[in-house]
Design a protein around this motif. Sequence first.
Motif, mmCIF file in Angstrom:
data_model
loop_
_atom_site.group_PDB
_atom_site.id
_atom_site.type_symbol
_atom_site.label_atom_id
_atom_site.label_comp_id
_atom_site.label_asym_id
_atom_site.label_seq_id
_atom_site.Cartn_x
_atom_site.Cartn_y
_atom_site.Cartn_z
ATOM 1 N N ARG A 192 0.833 -1.210 0.000
ATOM 2 C CA ARG A 192 0.000 0.000 0.000
ATOM 3 C C ARG A 192 0.865 1.256 0.000
ATOM 4 N N ILE A 193 1.961 1.227 0.769
ATOM 5 C CA ILE A 193 2.863 2.377 0.820
ATOM 6 C C ILE A 193 3.463 2.639 -0.559
ATOM 7 N N VAL A 194 3.882 1.568 -1.241
ATOM 8 C CA VAL A 194 4.475 1.707 -2.569
ATOM 9 C C VAL A 194 3.463 2.303 -3.548
ATOM 10 N N ILE A 195 2.263 1.745 -3.578
ATOM 11 C CA ILE A 195 1.221 2.242 -4.486
ATOM 12 C C ILE A 195 0.901 3.695 -4.168
ATOM 13 N N ASP A 196 0.747 3.989 -2.886
ATOM 14 C CA ASP A 196 0.419 5.341 -2.446
ATOM 15 C C ASP A 196 1.496 6.327 -2.881
ATOM 16 N N SER A 197 2.748 5.927 -2.755
ATOM 17 C CA SER A 197 3.861 6.799 -3.125
ATOM 18 C C SER A 197 3.863 7.104 -4.615
ATOM 19 N N ILE A 198 3.562 6.102 -5.433
ATOM 20 C CA ILE A 198 3.516 6.329 -6.880
ATOM 21 C C ILE A 198 2.335 7.219 -7.237
ATOM 22 N N VAL A 199 1.209 7.021 -6.573
ATOM 23 C CA VAL A 199 0.040 7.869 -6.825
ATOM 24 C C VAL A 199 0.357 9.328 -6.499
ATOM 25 N N ARG A 200 1.159 9.562 -5.457
ATOM 26 C CA ARG A 200 1.532 10.928 -5.106
ATOM 27 C C ARG A 200 2.390 11.602 -6.181
ATOM 28 N N GLU A 201 2.972 10.805 -7.080
ATOM 29 C CA GLU A 201 3.735 11.384 -8.182
ATOM 30 C C GLU A 201 2.840 12.182 -9.134
ATOM 31 N N THR A 202 1.541 11.958 -9.083
ATOM 32 C CA THR A 202 0.610 12.710 -9.928
ATOM 33 C C THR A 202 0.510 14.164 -9.507
ATOM 34 N N GLY A 203 1.019 14.495 -8.317
ATOM 35 C CA GLY A 203 0.873 15.850 -7.788
ATOM 36 C C GLY A 203 -0.468 16.082 -7.141
ATOM 37 N N CYS A 204 -1.170 15.004 -6.799
ATOM 38 C CA CYS A 204 -2.483 15.141 -6.157
ATOM 39 C C CYS A 204 -2.355 15.834 -4.803
ATOM 40 N N PHE A 205 -3.444 16.365 -4.314
ATOM 41 C CA PHE A 205 -3.432 17.100 -3.047
ATOM 42 C C PHE A 205 -3.121 16.179 -1.874
ATOM 43 N N ALA A 206 -3.758 15.005 -1.849
ATOM 44 C CA ALA A 206 -3.544 14.070 -0.747
ATOM 45 C C ALA A 206 -4.097 12.703 -1.118
ATOM 46 N N THR A 207 -3.765 11.700 -0.314
ATOM 47 C CA THR A 207 -4.324 10.358 -0.439
ATOM 48 C C THR A 207 -4.687 9.849 0.948
ATOM 49 N N VAL A 208 -5.581 8.884 0.997
ATOM 50 C CA VAL A 208 -5.899 8.219 2.261
ATOM 51 C C VAL A 208 -6.457 6.837 1.942
ATOM 52 N N TRP A 209 -6.114 5.866 2.788
ATOM 53 C CA TRP A 209 -6.569 4.492 2.599
ATOM 54 C C TRP A 209 -7.432 4.049 3.775
ATOM 55 N N GLU A 210 -8.380 3.159 3.471
ATOM 56 C CA GLU A 210 -9.108 2.538 4.568
ATOM 57 C C GLU A 210 -8.154 1.645 5.353
ATOM 58 N N THR A 211 -8.427 1.508 6.629
ATOM 59 C CA THR A 211 -7.650 0.613 7.488
ATOM 60 C C THR A 211 -8.624 -0.297 8.227
ATOM 61 N N GLU A 212 -8.077 -1.196 9.015
ATOM 62 C CA GLU A 212 -8.950 -2.111 9.763
ATOM 63 C C GLU A 212 -9.887 -1.353 10.696
ATOM 64 N N GLY A 213 -9.451 -0.197 11.152
ATOM 65 C CA GLY A 213 -10.283 0.557 12.095
ATOM 66 C C GLY A 213 -11.109 1.646 11.472
ATOM 67 N N SER A 214 -11.026 1.819 10.137
ATOM 68 C CA SER A 214 -11.735 2.931 9.514
ATOM 69 C C SER A 214 -12.027 2.625 8.054
ATOM 70 N N VAL A 215 -13.312 2.580 7.712
ATOM 71 C CA VAL A 215 -13.747 2.372 6.333
ATOM 72 C C VAL A 215 -14.822 3.397 6.014
ATOM 73 N N PRO A 216 -14.982 3.767 4.750
ATOM 74 C CA PRO A 216 -16.060 4.707 4.414
ATOM 75 C C PRO A 216 -17.425 4.081 4.658
ATOM 76 N N ALA A 217 -18.312 4.887 5.242
ATOM 77 C CA ALA A 217 -19.683 4.412 5.458
ATOM 78 C C ALA A 217 -20.411 4.389 4.121
ATOM 79 N N GLN A 218 -21.354 3.483 3.975
ATOM 80 C CA GLN A 218 -22.101 3.382 2.723
ATOM 81 C C GLN A 218 -23.529 3.883 2.925
ATOM 82 N N PRO A 219 -24.060 4.664 1.973
ATOM 83 C CA PRO A 219 -23.438 5.089 0.717
ATOM 84 C C PRO A 219 -22.509 6.283 0.936
#
Length: 628
Positions: free
Chosen positions: A223-250
Motif C-alpha cells: 500500500r505504501i508503494v502504491i500510495d507513493s507512486i500515486v503521489r507522483e501525480t501531484g495530487c493534493f492528498a491520499t488516504v486508505w481505509e484501514t482495519e479501524g476505519s472504512v467509508p460508510a455506505q453510501p
Amino acid sequence: MVKVIKQGVYYQSGKLEKESQAFMTSDKKDKAVKNTLSYAILKAHGGKALTFDSLISDVSAPEYNYGILSGVQSLGLHSFTLPYTLAAGNADVLGARSAYEAAKKFGGNFVPAGVASASYYLAESGTKRGELLLTSFGVTAGAVGAMCVAGADYDFLSQFLRLPYPLENKEVIGVFVKGKLRRGVGAIDVGLSFLKAIEGVDVSDTIFEFFGTGVSNLSVESRIVIDSIVRETGCFATVWETEGSVPAQPAFYDGGITIDLTRTEPMIAVEDKIFTLEEFLNAEDLPCAPDVLSRSENGKIYLNGGLIDGMLGGTFENIVEFAEVLRGMKVEGDYRIHPVSRSVYHALAENSYLSLLCEEGVSVGEIASSNDLYDASTACAVAGRYAPLRLDSRTLAVSASMGGKLTSPLEYKEIKRLKKYSVKKETYSSVYLGAGKPEKEMKTECDHKYAFPVQGALPENLIAKFSCIYGEKDGESDWTYIEADGEGRYFEENEKIKKTLGEFEPAQNTQCSYAVASVYPDDVCEVIADEKMFAVCISKETYSDEEIKTLVNEGTVPFLSNKIAFKMEELLYLEGLADAVKRKEERIVAKLVSKRKTRDIVLNFAPLTEEQRKILLAGGFIGYYKKK
C-alpha cells in the motif's frame, strides 16, 4: 487493470455505482458526501481552515530546510509551536548534524540518517490513523489511514504562527480496490498501471481515497508503494481505509477508479512513458538509450544490472522476492540494493537474507539511499520517478535469473509466498523526541544559516535589473546568477546601474533590486523562492493562485505582460510602485532603460487580495507577520 469513471459515483452495496444510475435525491447525496474518510479527517481538523497534528520534512543536504529554519528565526520565534519532525534520511554528516541541532534548539523531533526516510518513519512509527500532517513534497502516510498535505516553506511558517491553512474545494476520487495480485506481479506494477490510466489528467486538486475488498489482500508495504507512486501525480492528498476505519455506505465521490489486482499486468516505465511489459517486449524500437537496454541479434532484450532502492524499491517484500528468485545462482551483472529503513535491514539480517544476497553477488548498500543518481548498470531500477527505466522487483529478479534477458515474471513458476514483514520498533529507539522541549539558549555552528536576506518594505520607486529571462521560444533563456549588490533584496544605485541609466534620472527615494521574466510562471517560481532576491516577476501566461501566493510571500510583485522581449542589459524602472499597489491599480506604466534608449511598457498586476497587497508592501511574509 485500472478503469476510470469520469462522473460522480456512489460507493454502496460493496461496489462503485455511477451517479447517473444511482437515482439519489439531493439530500441523500449531501449525507453521502459526509461518509467519506476524507471528509471525516478534514472536518475534524477545521474544514475550510485546517490545522495540522504535526509537520515533517525530509533532510537531503546541509541547506535542507533553509527557508523554514531561517523563517522561524527571522520571525523571532524561539520554538516550533507544533510537533515538527526532521528526518535526515540519507543526508550527509553536516546536513544531519544541522537538522539535529535545529530539533534541539527549537524543540522538534529528529530521525537520524540511516534510520528511515520521512515517509517510512511516518508509516512505520510516526503517525496514526485519522491524523492530518503537513509535509515536504513527496512525503506520504496515506497508506496507514492518515492524510499528508504537501506544503511550501511559508505553509510551515504559517502553522508555527498558528495561522490556519485555507482549504479550497477539492475533488475526492473513490479508488475501489478488488481482487488479489498474481504471483510475479507487484505493487509497482499496480502504481504504474494507475499512472497510465490517468495520464494527462490534472489531479493537483484531487484527494484519492482507497478502499474495497482488495485492500486487505495488499500488505502495508505494498500500500505504501502504491500510495507513493500515486503521489507522483501531484495530487493534493491520499488516504486508505484501514482495519479501524472504512467509508460508510453510501459514500459519494466526485469520480471513481477501479483497480482490479487480479488483472494487473507487469509494467515498465521509461521516464514518463508507461507500457505493459508485453507491449515493451514486442516493440520494434526500444524507447530508451542503448546503454540502458540492448537488443541481441535474435531480438531479445537484455539489461546488465539493476538497482532496488528507496521507499518504492527497498521494501522487505521487494528485496526478499528478489533474493528468493535468485537463491542458489550467481547473478551476471551489477545489481545493488538499498533497504528503505533500518527496520527492513534488521529483518533482512534476522532472516539471513543479507548473507544470501552477498552469496548471489548482489551489493547491499546504505539505508534510505538517494534514488536520483544512475549509471548504465543501475539505470533499470525498482525505484522512484527519476529512474531512467523502472520496473517491479519481480520482473528484475526473473530477468536477472535469465542472465539479464528481460523476461515477464508471469512466465516464472517458482515465485514463493513469503512471510509478512513486521516492523522492528527497537530500530527507532535512536529517534530524538524533543517536540515541545526547546533548548532556546543553545548555540549551534549553523546559527548563521538561519537568517533571511534583508527584505525591506516595497520601495516607492524601483529600478529592477533583469537577472533571469525565459524567452518566447521554448527552451530559450538567459540566466545570470545574482551577485548581491547589497545585504538584501534592495540596494542603492551603484556604478553599474548608473552607467546603464546614462542620462536618465530616476525620481528620489528610488531603490534597486532584481527582476525575472518568463513566458510561463512555473518556470521561475522555484528560482525566485530559492534566491529570495527578486522584487519583480513578469509573466506572459496567467499565474495560478498558488504561484501568486508563492511570489507574494517572497515579496515579489507579480506582473503580466503580453510579450516577453526583455534583454539582460536593460533596467526596469517603476515609478510610484508602492503607491500603485496600495491604491489597487490594475496596471502601471514602466520604463525599460538601456544605454541607447528608453521606452515605455505597460505591465498589468496579477489579481491580488487585500491581504496580499499588504504582504507585498511589507516586503513579504516575514516582514508582514513580524510586524504584526
